[in-house]
Design a protein around this motif. Structure first.
Motif, short mmCIF file in Angstrom:
data_model
loop_
_atom_site.label_atom_id
_atom_site.label_comp_id
_atom_site.label_asym_id
_atom_site.label_seq_id
_atom_site.Cartn_x
_atom_site.Cartn_y
_atom_site.Cartn_z
N GLU A 121 -57.06 15.17 58.90
CA GLU A 121 -57.89 16.47 59.09
C GLU A 121 -58.16 16.79 60.35
N LEU A 122 -58.06 18.38 60.70
CA LEU A 122 -58.77 18.64 61.99
C LEU A 122 -60.23 19.34 61.78
N ARG A 123 -61.08 18.70 62.25
CA ARG A 123 -62.50 19.01 62.19
C ARG A 123 -63.23 19.38 63.42
N PRO A 124 -62.92 19.90 64.50
CA PRO A 124 -61.69 20.50 64.70
C PRO A 124 -60.67 19.28 65.34
N ALA A 125 -61.13 18.13 65.49
CA ALA A 125 -60.29 17.26 66.35
C ALA A 125 -59.72 16.32 65.24
N GLY A 126 -58.50 15.90 65.51
CA GLY A 126 -57.62 15.15 64.77
C GLY A 126 -56.19 14.72 65.32
N SER A 127 -55.34 14.26 64.52
CA SER A 127 -54.15 13.97 65.14
C SER A 127 -53.13 14.73 64.19
N ALA A 128 -51.90 15.12 65.00
CA ALA A 128 -50.95 15.68 64.35
C ALA A 128 -49.46 15.25 65.07
N GLU A 129 -48.44 15.24 64.24
CA GLU A 129 -47.02 14.86 64.68
C GLU A 129 -46.42 15.88 65.57
N LEU A 130 -46.05 15.71 66.67
CA LEU A 130 -45.29 16.75 67.48
C LEU A 130 -44.18 16.16 67.92
N ASP A 131 -42.98 16.84 67.81
CA ASP A 131 -41.48 16.11 68.45
C ASP A 131 -41.63 14.56 68.03
N GLY A 132 -41.98 14.26 66.97
CA GLY A 132 -41.82 12.65 66.47
C GLY A 132 -43.10 11.83 67.10
#
Length: 165
Positions: A121-132
């Motif tokens: 979850e972004l609260r507002p910070a977090g993690s995402a997968e971008l280009d693997g």
């Protein structure tokens, strides 16, 4: 002639306080700190003037001598700084060199405009997968659920800003 008479009339205590004041000013110029040594040095010099002066003229003469010595010390320190001949305790000896393992922040601008999916979850910070790759990202302040498709809208240094698609 009056200066010589002044020096001869000074007591040993007065000379010691004067020398301690000058030494403290030199210590202040050669070591990093919060100004304690400099303030104590000036206090010693002022105390010496009050202890030694018998007349107003003598006090003014001594104040002038102290002012001249302080100005000379200040000029010497400015010259040392401008020539780069600082004491070694004030100079950084190590360089942040790639050969020694130091690296700057990676160029994140390659992610601008890319899409991916939030891992947390972004609260507002977090993690995402971008280009693997799993990256730390932030939203513009809004809450974004895990598993939401996002797009990178801004990159600044190591900060990657995303919005929900």
């Amino acid at each position: 002639m009056e200066l010589l008479a002044l020096i001869q009339s000074m007591s040993a205590l007065s000379i010691i306080i004067f020398c301690v004041g000058i030494i403290l000013l030199i210590v202040e110029m050669c070591s990093p700190g919060f100004g304690v040594a400099g303030i104590l040095g000036l206090a010693c010099l002022v105390a010496d003037i009050f202890l030694t002066a018998k007349t107003l003229v003598q006090g003014l003469l001594m104040t002038g001598v102290v002012a001249i010595v302080v100005v000379i010390l200040a000029v010497v320190s400015i010259i040392l700084v401008s020539k780069g001949t600082l004491p070694s305790s004030l100079m950084l000896k190590d360089a942040a060199d790639k050969a020694l393992g130091y690296t700057g922040g990676a160029d994140m601008s390659k992610y601008l405009g890319k899409t991916g999916k939030t891992v947390t979850e972004l609260r507002p910070a977090g993690s995402a997968e971008l280009d693997g790759e799993k990256m730390d990202v932030v939203s513009r302040g809004e809450f974004i659920e895990a598993g939401t498709d996002v797009e990178v809208i801004e990159v600044g240094g190591n900060r990657i800003v995303v919005k929900a698609l």
